[in-house]
Design a protein around this motif. Structure first.
Motif, PDB file in Angstrom:
ATOM      1  N   LEU A   1      36.306  49.715  24.996  1.00 38.49           N
ATOM      2  CA  LEU A   1      36.860  49.432  26.323  1.00 38.49           C
ATOM      3  C   LEU A   1      36.304  50.415  27.348  1.00 38.49           C
ATOM      4  O   LEU A   1      35.910  50.017  28.458  1.00 38.49           O
ATOM      5  N   GLU A   2      36.258  51.685  26.984  1.00 35.03           N
ATOM      6  CA  GLU A   2      35.687  52.673  27.901  1.00 35.03           C
ATOM      7  C   GLU A   2      34.226  52.370  28.187  1.00 35.03           C
ATOM      8  O   GLU A   2      33.756  52.509  29.323  1.00 35.03           O
TER       9      GLU A   2
ATOM     10  N   HIS B   1      38.881  51.940  38.189  1.00 33.86           N
ATOM     11  CA  HIS B   1      39.307  51.819  36.800  1.00 33.86           C
ATOM     12  C   HIS B   1      40.719  52.373  36.655  1.00 33.86           C
ATOM     13  O   HIS B   1      41.097  53.303  37.369  1.00 33.86           O
ATOM     14  N   PRO B   2      41.504  51.847  35.723  1.00 36.25           N
ATOM     15  CA  PRO B   2      42.821  52.438  35.446  1.00 36.25           C
ATOM     16  C   PRO B   2      42.687  53.895  35.053  1.00 36.25           C
ATOM     17  O   PRO B   2      41.737  54.284  34.359  1.00 36.25           O
ATOM     18  N   GLN B   3      43.637  54.712  35.495  1.00 38.23           N
ATOM     19  CA  GLN B   3      43.593  56.128  35.183  1.00 38.23           C
ATOM     20  C   GLN B   3      43.997  56.357  33.735  1.00 38.23           C
ATOM     21  O   GLN B   3      44.796  55.609  33.179  1.00 38.23           O
TER      22      GLN B   3
ATOM     23  N   PRO C   1      34.039  41.266  40.184  1.00 35.09           N
ATOM     24  CA  PRO C   1      33.348  40.796  38.976  1.00 35.09           C
ATOM     25  C   PRO C   1      34.318  40.636  37.816  1.00 35.09           C
ATOM     26  O   PRO C   1      35.424  41.198  37.814  1.00 35.09           O
ATOM     27  N   ALA C   2      33.923  39.877  36.829  1.00 33.02           N
ATOM     28  CA  ALA C   2      34.719  39.747  35.611  1.00 33.02           C
ATOM     29  C   ALA C   2      34.839  41.109  34.939  1.00 33.02           C
ATOM     30  O   ALA C   2      33.889  41.886  34.909  1.00 33.02           O
ATOM     31  N   GLY C   3      36.027  41.401  34.412  1.00 31.00           N
ATOM     32  CA  GLY C   3      36.270  42.676  33.749  1.00 31.00           C
ATOM     33  C   GLY C   3      37.139  43.621  34.541  1.00 31.00           C
ATOM     34  O   GLY C   3      37.576  44.643  34.012  1.00 31.00           O
ATOM     35  N   VAL C   4      37.435  43.276  35.811  1.00 37.90           N
ATOM     36  CA  VAL C   4      38.296  44.134  36.623  1.00 37.90           C
ATOM     37  C   VAL C   4      39.732  44.023  36.109  1.00 37.90           C
ATOM     38  O   VAL C   4      40.257  42.924  35.909  1.00 37.90           O
ATOM     39  N   GLU C   5      40.379  45.161  35.905  1.00 35.76           N
ATOM     40  CA  GLU C   5      41.763  45.201  35.432  1.00 35.76           C
ATOM     41  C   GLU C   5      42.702  45.335  36.629  1.00 35.76           C
ATOM     42  O   GLU C   5      42.495  46.176  37.497  1.00 35.76           O
TER      43      GLU C   5
ATOM     44  N   GLY D   1      47.140  43.891  42.288  1.00 33.85           N
ATOM     45  CA  GLY D   1      46.889  45.242  42.748  1.00 33.85           C
ATOM     46  C   GLY D   1      45.794  45.883  41.914  1.00 33.85           C
ATOM     47  O   GLY D   1      45.793  45.775  40.682  1.00 33.85           O
ATOM     48  N   LEU D   2      44.842  46.526  42.584  1.00 41.94           N
ATOM     49  CA  LEU D   2      43.777  47.228  41.880  1.00 41.94           C
ATOM     50  C   LEU D   2      44.234  48.651  41.568  1.00 41.94           C
ATOM     51  O   LEU D   2      45.257  49.119  42.067  1.00 41.94           O
ATOM     52  N   ALA D   3      43.469  49.338  40.736  1.00 39.81           N
ATOM     53  CA  ALA D   3      43.851  50.676  40.296  1.00 39.81           C
ATOM     54  C   ALA D   3      43.876  51.684  41.435  1.00 39.81           C
ATOM     55  O   ALA D   3      44.544  52.711  41.328  1.00 39.81           O
ATOM     56  N   ASP D   4      43.178  51.412  42.529  1.00 36.33           N
ATOM     57  CA  ASP D   4      43.167  52.346  43.656  1.00 36.33           C
ATOM     58  C   ASP D   4      44.228  52.020  44.694  1.00 36.33           C
ATOM     59  O   ASP D   4      44.250  52.614  45.778  1.00 36.33           O
ATOM     60  N   GLY D   5      45.113  51.071  44.404  1.00 31.67           N
ATOM     61  CA  GLY D   5      46.212  50.753  45.311  1.00 31.67           C
ATOM     62  C   GLY D   5      45.963  49.582  46.235  1.00 31.67           C
ATOM     63  O   GLY D   5      46.901  49.093  46.875  1.00 31.67           O
ATOM     64  N   ARG D   6      44.735  49.099  46.342  1.00 27.36           N
ATOM     65  CA  ARG D   6      44.459  47.944  47.189  1.00 27.36           C
ATOM     66  C   ARG D   6      44.972  46.675  46.529  1.00 27.36           C
ATOM     67  O   ARG D   6      45.090  46.602  45.306  1.00 27.36           O
TER      68      ARG D   6
END
Length: 264
Positions: A109-110, A122-124, A226-230, A244-249
């Motif tokens: 995954l990493e 990316h998720p923290q 893109p595909a793969g965004v969590e 919601g994206l990992a950066d808050g947007r």
């Protein structure tokens, strides 16, 4: 390094009918065979087809009702080598939901996350509290309840022994299981009263993120996701999901573009 990890499906075979077990065995065999062919294939198109065929067969075994971390990790490996990043990330996330300490799924995954564009958040990683209380996510609520009952009983016996035999050291020793019992109770209470986010993965390539739930709404970002965004699922409307994206947007995506990590 990406490798295939195979577990013997004894539990599945014992719990399935003879016909169902044979079907799953055949699909698993075809998946492993296609994966091996992909590793040996020199032609890119044939190699991708082999890995994608392996992915489909691993998915078929899972859809038959066999869910374990190894199968999801193998499906993720096949998807990743078949250049299907979204399904690969989703499979690794589902493997880690079953077994948070699955080494192959976590490492790959990493690696998959590094293949995404640099602007994608990316998720923290787990915080200090999550790392310290690793057992909170590694043990199921039922397992934690069993450990809590054991710790409570051990503490009661030690405290009772300290009173009966007048041994202060037994009382001091009794605080160890008592504190463990308290920690597990806090862990169970956290599960009960906290709302875990509904997480998902973008599985459709090049998804246009919108500012509202409409095909005519302005684009939220300058580039498609893109595909793969969590992402985290924040809101659902007819055919649309606000994530919601990992950066808050946040942004609105077509509901068909994402797949939930937790299977229905």
């Amino acid at each position: 390094m990406i490798g295939v990890r195979v577990s013997i499906m004894l539990v599945f075979l014992l719990c399935s009918s003879a016909v169902g077990a044979q079907t799953a065995e055949e699909r698993l065999s075809r998946a492993l065979e296609a994966y091996a062919q992909g590793l040996e294939e020199g032609d890119r198109d044939l190699r991708l087809e082999s890995f994608r065929r392996a992915e489909r067969n691993f998915a078929a075994v899972i859809d038959d009702g066999v869910e374990n971390a190894d199968l999801y990790a193998n499906r993720g490996n096949s998807a990743l080598l078949g250049e299907r990043l979204g399904p690969a990330v989703l499979a690794y996330r589902r493997a880690l939901q079953i077994d948070p300490d699955h080494r192959v799924a976590r490492q790959n995954l990493e690696h998959a996350r590094t293949l995404l564009p640099s602007w994608v958040p990316h998720p923290q990683p787990a915080g200090v509290l999550d790392t310290f209380f690793f057992w909170h996510r590694a043990l199921s609520p039922g397992e934690r309840t069993g450990f809590a009952a054991w710790a409570f009983g051990a503490a009661c016996l030690l405290f009772a022994g300290a009173v009966f035999w007048r041994r202060p050291w037994l009382r001091n020793l009794g605080w160890i299981p008592a504190l463990f019992w308290l920690a597990v109770i806090v862990s169970l209470a956290f599960d009960r009263f906290s709302s875990r986010p509904d997480e998902a993965v973008v599985t459709t390539p090049e998804v246009v993120a919108r500012a509202a739930d409409s095909i005519n709404a302005p684009t939220r970002f300058s580039r498609p996701l893109p595909a793969g965004v969590e992402v985290q699922v924040l809101e659902r409307r007819q055919g649309w999901t606000r994530v919601g994206l990992a950066d808050g947007r946040d942004a609105w995506l077509a509901a068909s573009a994402i797949s939930r990590v937790k299977r229905d």
